[in-house]
Design a protein around this motif. Structure first.
Motif, PDB file in Angstrom:
ATOM      1  N   ILE A  22      35.960  27.329  47.973  1.00 43.22           N
ATOM      2  CA  ILE A  22      34.534  27.110  48.222  1.00 43.22           C
ATOM      3  C   ILE A  22      33.736  27.717  47.077  1.00 43.22           C
ATOM      4  CG2 ILE A  22      34.651  27.019  50.745  1.00 43.22           C
ATOM      5  CD1 ILE A  22      34.011  30.011  50.762  1.00 43.22           C
ATOM      6  N   ARG A  23      32.530  27.215  46.894  1.00 43.64           N
ATOM      7  CA  ARG A  23      31.589  27.839  45.973  1.00 43.64           C
ATOM      8  C   ARG A  23      30.595  28.628  46.808  1.00 43.64           C
ATOM      9  NH1 ARG A  23      30.828  24.145  42.751  1.00 43.64           N
ATOM     10  NH2 ARG A  23      31.653  25.022  40.827  1.00 43.64           N
ATOM     11  N   VAL A  24      30.436  29.907  46.495  1.00 41.61           N
ATOM     12  CA  VAL A  24      29.548  30.793  47.250  1.00 41.61           C
ATOM     13  C   VAL A  24      28.188  30.825  46.575  1.00 41.61           C
ATOM     14  CG1 VAL A  24      29.202  33.108  48.152  1.00 41.61           C
ATOM     15  CG2 VAL A  24      31.523  32.176  47.955  1.00 41.61           C
ATOM     16  N   GLY A  25      27.134  30.610  47.370  1.00 42.84           N
ATOM     17  CA  GLY A  25      25.779  30.674  46.850  1.00 42.84           C
ATOM     18  C   GLY A  25      25.164  32.025  47.142  1.00 42.84           C
ATOM     19  N   THR A  26      24.220  32.055  48.066  1.00 46.48           N
ATOM     20  CA  THR A  26      23.603  33.327  48.438  1.00 46.48           C
ATOM     21  C   THR A  26      24.629  34.229  49.118  1.00 46.48           C
ATOM     22  OG1 THR A  26      22.890  32.370  50.537  1.00 46.48           O
ATOM     23  CG2 THR A  26      21.338  32.269  48.706  1.00 46.48           C
ATOM     24  N   ASN A  60      26.980  38.540  45.828  1.00 50.40           N
ATOM     25  CA  ASN A  60      27.075  39.927  45.348  1.00 50.40           C
ATOM     26  C   ASN A  60      27.518  40.892  46.431  1.00 50.40           C
ATOM     27  OD1 ASN A  60      26.231  39.120  42.797  1.00 50.40           O
ATOM     28  ND2 ASN A  60      24.054  39.435  43.277  1.00 50.40           N
ATOM     29  N   ALA A  61      27.397  40.494  47.698  1.00 49.76           N
ATOM     30  CA  ALA A  61      27.780  41.387  48.799  1.00 49.76           C
ATOM     31  C   ALA A  61      29.254  41.274  49.167  1.00 49.76           C
ATOM     32  CB  ALA A  61      26.921  41.081  50.029  1.00 49.76           C
ATOM     33  N   LEU A  62      29.973  40.351  48.537  1.00 54.25           N
ATOM     34  CA  LEU A  62      31.375  40.130  48.897  1.00 54.25           C
ATOM     35  C   LEU A  62      32.280  41.146  48.224  1.00 54.25           C
ATOM     36  CD1 LEU A  62      31.570  36.233  48.576  1.00 54.25           C
ATOM     37  CD2 LEU A  62      31.288  37.594  50.659  1.00 54.25           C
ATOM     38  N   GLN A  63      33.360  41.474  48.919  1.00 53.85           N
ATOM     39  CA  GLN A  63      34.402  42.310  48.318  1.00 53.85           C
ATOM     40  C   GLN A  63      35.140  41.488  47.269  1.00 53.85           C
ATOM     41  OE1 GLN A  63      35.160  45.558  48.861  1.00 53.85           O
ATOM     42  NE2 GLN A  63      33.376  45.703  50.230  1.00 53.85           N
ATOM     43  N   PRO A  64      35.610  42.099  46.183  1.00 54.81           N
ATOM     44  CA  PRO A  64      36.369  41.337  45.177  1.00 54.81           C
ATOM     45  C   PRO A  64      37.660  40.803  45.775  1.00 54.81           C
ATOM     46  CG  PRO A  64      36.503  43.697  44.753  1.00 54.81           C
ATOM     47  CD  PRO A  64      35.478  43.524  45.825  1.00 54.81           C
ATOM     48  N   PRO A  65      38.175  39.693  45.275  1.00 52.08           N
ATOM     49  CA  PRO A  65      39.420  39.123  45.826  1.00 52.08           C
ATOM     50  C   PRO A  65      40.604  40.053  45.607  1.00 52.08           C
ATOM     51  CG  PRO A  65      38.773  37.993  43.794  1.00 52.08           C
ATOM     52  CD  PRO A  65      37.646  38.887  44.160  1.00 52.08           C
ATOM     53  N   HIS A  66      41.515  40.089  46.597  1.00 49.99           N
ATOM     54  CA  HIS A  66      42.711  40.913  46.437  1.00 49.99           C
ATOM     55  C   HIS A  66      43.748  40.154  45.624  1.00 49.99           C
ATOM     56  CE1 HIS A  66      44.712  38.496  49.478  1.00 49.99           C
ATOM     57  NE2 HIS A  66      43.743  38.755  50.333  1.00 49.99           N
ATOM     58  N   SER A  67      44.914  40.729  45.464  1.00 48.31           N
ATOM     59  CA  SER A  67      45.898  40.224  44.495  1.00 48.31           C
ATOM     60  C   SER A  67      46.324  38.789  44.782  1.00 48.31           C
ATOM     61  CB  SER A  67      47.125  41.137  44.459  1.00 48.31           C
ATOM     62  OG  SER A  67      47.712  41.234  45.751  1.00 48.31           O
ATOM     63  N   ASP A  68      46.606  38.448  46.049  1.00 47.05           N
ATOM     64  CA  ASP A  68      47.062  37.091  46.369  1.00 47.05           C
ATOM     65  C   ASP A  68      45.997  36.052  46.022  1.00 47.05           C
ATOM     66  OD1 ASP A  68      49.505  37.921  47.277  1.00 47.05           O
ATOM     67  OD2 ASP A  68      48.872  38.114  49.363  1.00 47.05           O
ATOM     68  N   GLU A  69      44.769  36.346  46.389  1.00 44.45           N
ATOM     69  CA  GLU A  69      43.687  35.408  46.104  1.00 44.45           C
ATOM     70  C   GLU A  69      43.421  35.341  44.603  1.00 44.45           C
ATOM     71  OE1 GLU A  69      39.047  34.463  47.436  1.00 44.45           O
ATOM     72  OE2 GLU A  69      39.993  36.373  47.975  1.00 44.45           O
ATOM     73  N   SER A  70      43.436  36.490  43.948  1.00 50.15           N
ATOM     74  CA  SER A  70      43.170  36.523  42.499  1.00 50.15           C
ATOM     75  C   SER A  70      44.182  35.697  41.732  1.00 50.15           C
ATOM     76  CB  SER A  70      43.198  37.969  41.997  1.00 50.15           C
ATOM     77  OG  SER A  70      42.135  38.714  42.520  1.00 50.15           O
ATOM     78  N   ARG A  71      45.447  35.755  42.161  1.00 48.99           N
ATOM     79  CA  ARG A  71      46.487  35.013  41.453  1.00 48.99           C
ATOM     80  C   ARG A  71      46.218  33.509  41.504  1.00 48.99           C
ATOM     81  NH1 ARG A  71      50.200  37.019  43.942  1.00 48.99           N
ATOM     82  NH2 ARG A  71      50.584  35.431  45.525  1.00 48.99           N
ATOM     83  N   VAL A  72      45.806  33.003  42.670  1.00 49.31           N
ATOM     84  CA  VAL A  72      45.512  31.576  42.792  1.00 49.31           C
ATOM     85  C   VAL A  72      44.268  31.210  41.998  1.00 49.31           C
ATOM     86  CG1 VAL A  72      44.926  29.730  44.415  1.00 49.31           C
ATOM     87  CG2 VAL A  72      46.609  31.464  45.055  1.00 49.31           C
ATOM     88  N   LEU A  73      43.224  32.040  42.082  1.00 50.24           N
ATOM     89  CA  LEU A  73      41.973  31.748  41.385  1.00 50.24           C
ATOM     90  C   LEU A  73      42.155  31.783  39.876  1.00 50.24           C
ATOM     91  CD1 LEU A  73      39.464  33.759  43.600  1.00 50.24           C
ATOM     92  CD2 LEU A  73      39.832  31.295  43.592  1.00 50.24           C
ATOM     93  N   GLU A  74      42.964  32.715  39.396  1.00 47.03           N
ATOM     94  CA  GLU A  74      43.216  32.786  37.953  1.00 47.03           C
ATOM     95  C   GLU A  74      43.997  31.564  37.482  1.00 47.03           C
ATOM     96  OE1 GLU A  74      45.212  36.463  37.382  1.00 47.03           O
ATOM     97  OE2 GLU A  74      43.425  37.692  37.780  1.00 47.03           O
TER      98      GLU A  74
END
Length: 556
Positions: free
Chosen positions: A294-298, A301-315
């Motif tokens: 998903i693309r996050v709009g408003t 900035n309040a979201l926690q950064p993605p953890h390792s599993d999510e970061s790996r897919v996003l990268e």
């Protein structure tokens, strides 16, 4: 998630080795017992025991935790079947484990296939039927899990026919081996001395009644424990929801004015399911693909950064900072989101979330292809036959383009547009477009062979390729929203495809694509043409056969 995958793989390997051991029964019971020696050497050793039963415990606990955490039990039939089979397995396996591993641990029995087959084939055939059902349930559960994990691997499509064949053959041959072994033991058991000697070797003369009692008690005990766990989950979920509702809810807003209120800790994908908002998720929300992104709009900035599993897919997909995985994102404040993949889409055709919504200028290669004389050909065919031929053609061309690393942008009438270079490597994009043209020509030849009896004449096509800067991004409206490219390079590629008629060629490609290829090429003719709306002349090469461009670039 990695723990679930690792524990599942260990259990699958255990079941696989067990079935391979069963297959030996197609030869003889003696071969089954020989295989059992190696089997027990691995799985009854201290490391094997810890690995096996630790994986079993972890897998069961994670399954229970997953059921507890789900905000609702809405799921597709595949996920429901896999969960159902997973819950059925402990119930079916209880008696078998009690009669083999627990009998060995507590009564010092000596395991053998003779003993197992005697009990399940002759003494208690109902247990044998349950064992056969267990094999099917465990194997199907494991295969479904493996498919979820592997289906998005780049090599899976080519390997899938072989994997499918293996997924059928292994349990079938294992069960046939068990049946053949049962028939052999049935013949042995006609001799009372053989049965007495078997019980003596197994150390069961004095403990047989105790072992049978333990086996008979195992399934009711597991059924009771499983029922208690499921009842606690069923009773606890409404209580958990009631307590959660007392907290300040989080609102997730979607396009077209839709919104869903959830409690903290609930994922965006679960929110979509609760609100009955269609949301793509090829892997079922396991974080093994990126189709739920998903693309996050408003609220970004309040979201926690993605953890390792999510970061790996996003990268891996080179996603920007405002793109997250809906199955992994658990917001704690109100946010606005836009799903990036149409819910009816597949894992192979996704919107390019790594490109800005407003578009971005990129250097790409664009390919246009169009069938020659298909209008007159379709007039001689029934409408359904025309659609059949076109679908065969589109499938062949689409596969050829994707095999070369391209993206099928759209099908227009009996034509196709493809884009190369979305990942940013311009030189590779140009080479991929040429490989794709050759692939398409060969695919058309194969298609003509298969349709030789259905068409009055072979299908012919023209291909045009140009490369340069274009604006690439998500364009369209509603269900038609998709990634595409606009600009002079697109228009020029379309004109080059049209010029194949003038030059009597299958492929016309600009020298901007061919790059530093030799000026003299016996496989092609060089032309300078004018393109309407474009200043100056454009140098191009015309190839009678698109496959010739690969030979030329290989030697050029």
């Amino acid at each position: 998630m990695q723990l679930r995958l690792f524990s599942g793989l260990i259990l699958f390997i255990f079941v696989l080795t067990h079935l391979l051991n069963h297959m030996a029964g197609l030869h003889s019971v003696a071969w089954m017992n020989d295989g059992l020696v190696a089997f027990e050497l691995v799985w009854r050793s201290l490391p094997g025991t810890v690995l096996l039963y630790g994986s079993l415990l972890v897998h069961l606990v994670l399954a229970v935790v997953t059921l507890w955490r789900r905000d609702n039990l809405t799921m597709n039939w595949r996920d429901g079947l896999q969960i159902g089979l997973g819950l059925l397995v402990p119930l079916l396996v209880a008696g078998h484990v009690a009669g083999t591993r627990l009998a060995w641990e507590f009564y010092d029995t000596v395991s053998s296939y003779d003993l197992v087959l005697l009990y399940n084939w002759i003494t208690n055939p109902v247990a044998g039927i349950q064992l056969a059902v267990l094999v099917v349930a465990v194997w199907l559960h494991g295969v479904m899990g493996l498919r979820h994990w592997l289906r998005l691997k780049p090599w899976f499509r080519e390997a899938s026919p072989w994997l499918f064949a293996a997924s059928i053959l292994v349990p079938v041959l294992g069960l046939l081996g068990f049946v053949q072994g049962g028939r052999a033991v049935e013949a042995f058991a006609t001799d009372p001395d053989w049965t007495l000697q078997l019980y003596t070797r197994a150390n069961l003369l004095e403990t047989r009644n105790d072992v049978v009692a333990m086996v008979n008690a195992a399934q009711p005990a597991v059924l009771t424990a499983l029922s208690v766990v499921l009842v606690l989950i069923a009773l606890g979920r409404p209580l958990r929801t009631a307590l959660a509702r007392k907290r300040l809810p989080v609102r997730i807003s979607y396009p077209h004015g839709h919104h869903v209120d959830i409690q903290r800790g609930v994922s965006v994908l679960e929110a979509s399911r609760r609100g009955r908002i269609p949301h793509a998720s090829v892997c079922g929300g396991r974080g093994r693909c990126s189709t739920c992104r998903i693309r996050v709009g408003t609220g970004l900035n309040a979201l926690q950064p993605p953890h390792s599993d999510e970061s790996r897919v996003l990268e891996r997909i080179k996603a920007p900072d405002d793109v997250r995985l809906a199955c992994m994102l658990r917001p704690t404040a109100d946010i606005t989101v836009t799903p990036l993949l149409a819910p009816t889409g597949s894992g192979d055709r996704v919107l390019s979330s790594h490109l800005p919504r407003g578009g971005e200028e990129r250097e790409i290669a664009v390919l246009f292809a169009d069938l020659r004389g298909f209008t007159s050909l379709s007039e001689e065919q029934l409408p359904y036959d025309t659609v059949f031929v076109l679908n065969r053609y589109f499938a062949a061309m689409g596969a050829a383009i994707e095999e070369a690393g391209g993206h099928v942008d759209k099908f227009i009438g009996d034509g196709v547009m493809a884009i190369f270079g979305l990942q940013g490597d311009f030189e590779l994009a140009k080479q991929q477009s040429l490989v794709s043209a050759a692939n398409m020509a060969r695919a058309l030849d194969r298609l003509n062979e298969s349709l030789a009896d259905d068409l009055p004449q072979p299908l012919r096509m023209g291909i045009g390729i140009h490369a340069g800067a274009a604006v690439v991004g998500e364009m369209g409206y509603g269900s038609t929203l998709g990634m595409t490219a606009v600009g002079d390079v697109v228009n020029t590629a379309s004109r080059l495809e049209a010029s194949t008629k003038e030059f009597g060629a299958q492929l016309v490609v600009s020298e901007a694509v061919l790059g530093n290829t030799k000026a003299e090429d016996p496989c092609s003719e060089r032309h300078e043409i004018s393109i309407r709306g474009r200043r100056g002349m454009l140098a191009v090469r015309a190839y009678a056969a698109a496959t010739d461009v690969i030979r030329q670039t290989a030697t050029g």
